[in-house]
Each structure stands twice: as C-alpha cells, then as structure tokens.
Design an enzyme around this catalytic site. Sequence first.
Site, mmCIF file in Angstrom:
data_model
loop_
_atom_site.group_PDB
_atom_site.id
_atom_site.type_symbol
_atom_site.label_atom_id
_atom_site.label_comp_id
_atom_site.label_asym_id
_atom_site.label_seq_id
_atom_site.Cartn_x
_atom_site.Cartn_y
_atom_site.Cartn_z
ATOM 1 N N HIS A 282 0.836 -1.197 0.000
ATOM 2 C CA HIS A 282 0.000 0.000 0.000
ATOM 3 C C HIS A 282 0.882 1.262 0.000
ATOM 4 O O HIS A 282 0.666 2.190 -0.793
ATOM 5 C CB HIS A 282 -0.919 -0.020 1.225
ATOM 6 C CG HIS A 282 -1.698 1.238 1.426
ATOM 7 N ND1 HIS A 282 -3.009 1.370 1.018
ATOM 8 C CD2 HIS A 282 -1.356 2.430 1.972
ATOM 9 C CE1 HIS A 282 -3.428 2.590 1.306
ATOM 10 N NE2 HIS A 282 -2.440 3.257 1.894
ATOM 11 N N GLU A 283 1.878 1.265 0.877
ATOM 12 C CA GLU A 283 2.756 2.444 0.966
ATOM 13 C C GLU A 283 3.566 2.616 -0.318
ATOM 14 O O GLU A 283 3.734 3.731 -0.809
ATOM 15 C CB GLU A 283 3.680 2.308 2.182
ATOM 16 C CG GLU A 283 2.954 2.409 3.509
ATOM 17 C CD GLU A 283 2.130 3.690 3.596
ATOM 18 O OE1 GLU A 283 2.681 4.763 3.355
ATOM 19 O OE2 GLU A 283 0.916 3.605 3.874
ATOM 20 N N HIS B 94 1.463 4.330 -2.893
ATOM 21 C CA HIS B 94 1.442 5.804 -2.835
ATOM 22 C C HIS B 94 2.650 6.382 -3.572
ATOM 23 O O HIS B 94 2.544 7.363 -4.303
ATOM 24 C CB HIS B 94 1.494 6.281 -1.383
ATOM 25 C CG HIS B 94 0.182 6.239 -0.662
ATOM 26 N ND1 HIS B 94 -0.960 6.847 -1.141
ATOM 27 C CD2 HIS B 94 -0.166 5.672 0.526
ATOM 28 C CE1 HIS B 94 -1.954 6.655 -0.268
ATOM 29 N NE2 HIS B 94 -1.503 5.933 0.734
ATOM 30 N N GLU C 154 -6.133 6.837 -1.458
ATOM 31 C CA GLU C 154 -6.085 5.698 -0.546
ATOM 32 C C GLU C 154 -6.554 4.418 -1.235
ATOM 33 O O GLU C 154 -5.917 3.371 -1.127
ATOM 34 C CB GLU C 154 -6.969 5.965 0.678
ATOM 35 C CG GLU C 154 -6.290 6.812 1.731
ATOM 36 C CD GLU C 154 -4.977 6.206 2.175
ATOM 37 O OE1 GLU C 154 -4.949 5.031 2.550
ATOM 38 O OE2 GLU C 154 -3.959 6.907 2.119
HETATM 39 ZN ZN LIG Z 1 -2.425 5.232 2.359
#
Ligand SMILES: [Zn+2]
Length: 263
Positions: A133-134, A137, A191
């Site tokens: 997830h990171e 980004h 997100e």
């Molecule tokens: Zn996030």
Amino acid sequence: MRLLLLFIFFLSGNSFSEEGVEVNKSRLLLLPASTVERSATQQYGQLLRTASERGLLNRDPAQLERLRRIARELIPYATRFNKGAEKWRWEVNLISSKTVNAFCMPGGKIAFFTGILEALQLTDDEVSTIMGHEIGHALLEHGRARMSEQLLKNIGVSAAAMMLNLGQVSTELLAQTANLAVSLPYARKQESDADLVGLELSARAGHDPRAAITVWQKMTRYAQGAGRGQPPQFLSTHPSNENRIREIEANLPKVLPLYRKAQ
Ligand SMILES: [Zn+2]
C-alpha cells in the site's frame, strides 16, 4: 491561468495493466520527480540519522531481514505502475518506536516502526499488504502531487513556476513541503488506489492479498481498543472503515488469479 497550464503537467487519466487492478496516476505534478525524490532522500536520511543517534535504528535484525525480504519480493513488480521506479534506490529500515506507522517516501525509501509490527502482530502477508500500500502511494506519485499542491499553496503559482524555472526552490522550502506530504492524510481516491496497487503487488509476489482484509480489521480493532490513548498514527493518515474493506473485497477477484499463479 495560462501560467498554471504551462507549468502543471496534466497527465491523462491513464490506467494500467491488461490484467490486475486499475488505478489513476496523479495529475498535479508541478515539481519534477527528480526534485521530489532528492528531497525525500534528504528527509529520509535525516530520520535515519536521528534514529541512529538515539540507538533506535535497525535494532532487531530478524524483523529487519523479514521486512527487507518482503520488499525484495514486491519490488520487481513496481515498474508495472511507474517505469521510473526502475532507477529508484530502494531502502528499508526499521525504527524502534511504539508509533504504529509505516511509510514509503517518493523514490522508494521505506520505514517501518516496530510499533506497527508489534501492536498488530502482523503476519508476512499483512506486512506485504501495508508495504505494498505504501509503495503504491510512492509509485502513483501521491507524495509528489501533494508536495506540488503544498508548494502552490505556500508560495503561489507564478512564484513556484519562476523558482522552478530558475532552479531556486530552496531545500528548506522543499523539506517543509515534504514533511507535510507524509504527515497529512491522502484523499480517499488516493487511498483506494494505493490499496489496489498493494493488492496486486502482494498477489504477484505470492503473498495472499486477502490479508488486506485482516490487516484493516486488526487496525480498526486496535484503534477502538486504544481507548483514551493516542489513536495509531497510521490510522490518522489511512482511515479504515467498512467501505475500504468492502472495496478491497470487491477487487480480490482481479488479483486472486495472480496470487494462485505466483504460488
Ligand atoms: Zn495510504
């Protein structure tokens, strides 16, 4: 307005990959990627120096090796979402702190805090979810978009454009902007796109993408249990809720075949 259009690169809302998830790249990218990555590297170096001076850097070799192994498993698939990532100098470090947090800065600078591993008792698949997830980004350049927005807010369009043209954006100003870029929550769309990238990276690396459900459930339970204490930092920038989990569930069919193939 013409100035704005001249200096802001509007990328078309292109999506990726013939199989797997679909996400959009950031649009507002005033700052060049190289500038953002250089600034992130400086910020990251500063964080590591501070941690090291306090004896808090990479104190748990087993956990550090686990994080680095999982990163090595995910990284080969990063270029599917950002070709520039081929040249990134990835780093993974572990900071001893009760803070429940983890991040990946632009250019692939990853940090985990021991707090997130311990408080949530993360399995490898769950670490992969959070790391993916990171990394998502960073690959989708959400930090770069936000630094660009912050710079515009702070000094205005024409000043920003002029300074960039003259190469005069001060390192101090960039550092402030970069700090804001990791401490503020991302937009909901960013997100959910980061969730999708995380799902796909995990699946391709052979980590069960269904761990994304358990990790967000754990995160929610932990936040509720934290009671009067400080809510976990990770949740202040990554709100967890029913919608998020539902959306992850809805996208699992796109990545489970990739997971099965990888096993
Ligand atoms: Zn996030």
